[in-house]
Design a protein around this motif. Structure first.
Motif, mmCIF file in Angstrom:
data_model
loop_
_atom_site.group_PDB
_atom_site.id
_atom_site.type_symbol
_atom_site.label_atom_id
_atom_site.label_comp_id
_atom_site.label_asym_id
_atom_site.label_seq_id
_atom_site.Cartn_x
_atom_site.Cartn_y
_atom_site.Cartn_z
ATOM 1 N N HIS A 1 1.015 -1.051 -0.030
ATOM 2 C CA HIS A 1 -0.240 0.028 0.849
ATOM 3 C C HIS A 1 0.946 1.184 -0.145
ATOM 4 C CE1 HIS A 1 -3.453 2.970 1.381
ATOM 5 N NE2 HIS A 1 -2.631 3.492 1.617
ATOM 6 N N ILE A 2 0.949 1.805 -0.896
ATOM 7 C CA ILE A 2 1.371 2.811 -1.112
ATOM 8 C C ILE A 2 0.881 4.245 -1.209
ATOM 9 C CG2 ILE A 2 3.206 2.116 -2.516
ATOM 10 C CD1 ILE A 2 2.752 3.127 -5.061
ATOM 11 N N LYS A 3 1.165 5.514 -0.750
ATOM 12 C CA LYS A 3 0.664 6.935 -0.534
ATOM 13 C C LYS A 3 2.169 7.673 -1.309
ATOM 14 C CE LYS A 3 -1.354 9.990 1.848
ATOM 15 N NZ LYS A 3 -2.215 10.563 3.403
ATOM 16 N N VAL A 4 1.770 8.521 -1.883
ATOM 17 C CA VAL A 4 2.856 9.365 -2.969
ATOM 18 C C VAL A 4 1.998 10.903 -2.895
ATOM 19 C CG1 VAL A 4 4.369 9.805 -4.578
ATOM 20 C CG2 VAL A 4 3.778 7.341 -4.491
ATOM 21 N N GLN A 5 2.382 12.126 -2.321
ATOM 22 C CA GLN A 5 2.313 12.948 -3.023
ATOM 23 C C GLN A 5 3.571 13.511 -3.605
ATOM 24 O OE1 GLN A 5 0.053 14.357 -0.839
ATOM 25 N NE2 GLN A 5 0.252 17.182 -2.770
ATOM 26 N N PHE A 6 3.497 14.493 -4.789
ATOM 27 C CA PHE A 6 4.071 15.059 -6.358
ATOM 28 C C PHE A 6 4.545 16.214 -5.598
ATOM 29 C CE2 PHE A 6 2.215 10.811 -8.165
ATOM 30 C CZ PHE A 6 3.100 9.984 -8.188
ATOM 31 N N GLY A 7 5.543 16.536 -5.337
ATOM 32 C CA GLY A 7 6.420 18.302 -5.608
ATOM 33 C C GLY A 7 6.284 19.120 -5.988
ATOM 34 N N GLU A 8 6.230 18.318 -7.445
ATOM 35 C CA GLU A 8 6.687 19.497 -9.323
ATOM 36 C C GLU A 8 5.807 18.249 -9.789
ATOM 37 O OE1 GLU A 8 11.035 19.466 -9.681
ATOM 38 O OE2 GLU A 8 11.088 18.517 -7.929
ATOM 39 N N GLU A 9 6.137 19.168 -11.008
ATOM 40 C CA GLU A 9 5.814 17.756 -12.089
ATOM 41 C C GLU A 9 6.672 16.642 -11.968
ATOM 42 O OE1 GLU A 9 3.799 18.352 -14.537
ATOM 43 O OE2 GLU A 9 2.822 19.720 -13.953
ATOM 44 N N THR A 10 6.649 15.302 -12.446
ATOM 45 C CA THR A 10 6.776 14.444 -12.403
ATOM 46 C C THR A 10 6.902 13.171 -13.227
ATOM 47 O OG1 THR A 10 6.743 14.538 -9.146
ATOM 48 C CG2 THR A 10 7.499 12.878 -10.622
ATOM 49 N N HIS A 11 7.740 13.067 -13.986
ATOM 50 C CA HIS A 11 8.300 11.490 -15.264
ATOM 51 C C HIS A 11 8.384 10.597 -14.131
ATOM 52 C CE1 HIS A 11 7.252 10.670 -19.258
ATOM 53 N NE2 HIS A 11 8.977 10.162 -19.218
ATOM 54 N N LEU A 12 7.423 9.712 -14.056
ATOM 55 C CA LEU A 12 8.040 8.170 -14.133
ATOM 56 C C LEU A 12 7.910 7.038 -14.565
ATOM 57 C CD1 LEU A 12 5.457 9.032 -10.800
ATOM 58 C CD2 LEU A 12 7.894 7.823 -10.494
ATOM 59 N N LEU A 13 8.803 5.840 -14.716
ATOM 60 C CA LEU A 13 8.227 4.676 -15.388
ATOM 61 C C LEU A 13 7.879 3.760 -14.520
ATOM 62 C CD1 LEU A 13 8.290 3.549 -18.752
ATOM 63 C CD2 LEU A 13 11.137 3.337 -18.017
ATOM 64 N N VAL A 14 7.227 2.714 -14.771
ATOM 65 C CA VAL A 14 6.928 1.902 -14.036
ATOM 66 C C VAL A 14 6.385 0.785 -14.840
ATOM 67 C CG1 VAL A 14 4.621 1.259 -12.365
ATOM 68 C CG2 VAL A 14 5.252 3.243 -12.504
ATOM 69 N N PHE A 15 7.442 -0.742 -13.821
ATOM 70 C CA PHE A 15 7.774 -2.115 -15.002
ATOM 71 C C PHE A 15 6.355 -2.671 -13.914
ATOM 72 C CE2 PHE A 15 11.566 -0.560 -16.688
ATOM 73 C CZ PHE A 15 10.873 -1.590 -18.091
ATOM 74 N N ARG A 16 5.505 -3.603 -14.189
ATOM 75 C CA ARG A 16 4.463 -4.343 -13.140
ATOM 76 C C ARG A 16 5.705 -5.866 -13.876
ATOM 77 N NH1 ARG A 16 0.859 -0.655 -15.010
ATOM 78 N NH2 ARG A 16 -0.028 0.790 -13.210
ATOM 79 N N VAL A 17 5.839 -6.332 -12.289
ATOM 80 C CA VAL A 17 6.795 -7.654 -12.509
ATOM 81 C C VAL A 17 5.833 -8.601 -11.926
ATOM 82 C CG1 VAL A 17 8.424 -9.665 -12.332
ATOM 83 C CG2 VAL A 17 9.050 -7.240 -13.018
ATOM 84 N N LYS A 18 4.972 -9.812 -13.396
ATOM 85 C CA LYS A 18 4.233 -10.452 -12.660
ATOM 86 C C LYS A 18 4.433 -12.161 -12.853
ATOM 87 C CE LYS A 18 0.007 -7.885 -15.261
ATOM 88 N NZ LYS A 18 -1.191 -8.373 -14.366
ATOM 89 N N GLU A 19 5.824 -12.523 -12.755
ATOM 90 C CA GLU A 19 6.043 -13.492 -12.606
ATOM 91 C C GLU A 19 7.424 -14.008 -11.191
ATOM 92 O OE1 GLU A 19 8.425 -13.852 -16.171
ATOM 93 O OE2 GLU A 19 6.150 -14.406 -17.156
#
Length: 191
Positions: free
Chosen positions: A80-98
């Motif tokens: 369970h994560i909670k994130v507050q962004f402080g500025e313009e933010t750029h993310l890349l997320v990999f979802r690993v299912k194995e």
């Protein structure tokens, strides 16, 4: 030849029944705005690259920790994560299912068993310049319209190989430690 792939064969990718254009693809590029708050329960292992901007993260025993750009984070399924962004933010997320395997000869469990380091707490990695180059190319292909799960699976395997090549085993052990602390190292698609 300077034409982007989207100008050449993109129709072939869009027509494929495996084309990932749904809510939770294996790979996702996210842009967040200053002040935006995101709270999520994760079903899969998420490897997140903070490429630009910053955020305040609350997760497990971590409360309101500031995370800056150039950082790799890992969250096991059930997080369970909670994130507050402080500025313009750029993310890349990999979802690993194995089950995570750094290469054909080394699983995370083997790495964990052979490396004696302090594994307590939440650890992040800095983005190595070789991984930054890999991510730039990968984001270009995604923007060009390639959203094939087989391509993503191949790129995830390449990422694990690069992690093993770019970081000492001790750093990788503490980075992946959360996957060994009573939580599964795989996502919802694995029995």
């Amino acid at each position: 030849m300077n034409e982007s792939m989207s100008n050449i064969y993109s129709v072939d990718h869009f027509c494929c029944y495996k084309y990932q254009d749904h809510e939770k693809p294996l790979l996702e590029i996210l842009d967040a705005h200053p002040g935006q708050l995101v709270e999520r329960d994760l079903n899969d292992t998420a490897i997140t690259f903070l490429l630009r901007g910053s955020m305040h993260l609350s997760y497990d025993k971590v409360v309101d920790r500031e995370i800056g750009c150039g950082t790799i984070l890992l969250f096991p399924p059930g997080s369970h994560i909670k994130v507050q962004f402080g500025e313009e933010t750029h993310l890349l997320v990999f979802r690993v299912k194995e089950i995570i395997q750094l290469c054909n000869c080394l699983t995370i469990q083997q790495l964990y068993d052979e490396t004696a380091v302090d594994r307590d707490g939440f650890h992040v990695l800095g983005i190595h310049h070789r991984i930054a180059q890999y991510l730039d190319h990968l984001m270009d292909t995604v923007r060009d319209g390639i959203r094939c799960p087989y391509y993503y699976e191949t790129k995830i395997k390449e990422l694990f190989f690069l992690l093993l090549s770019c970081y000492p085993r001790e750093e990788l052990t503490v980075f992946f430690a959360l996957t060994q602390s009573g939580r599964a190292v795989y996502g919802s698609d694995v029995p």
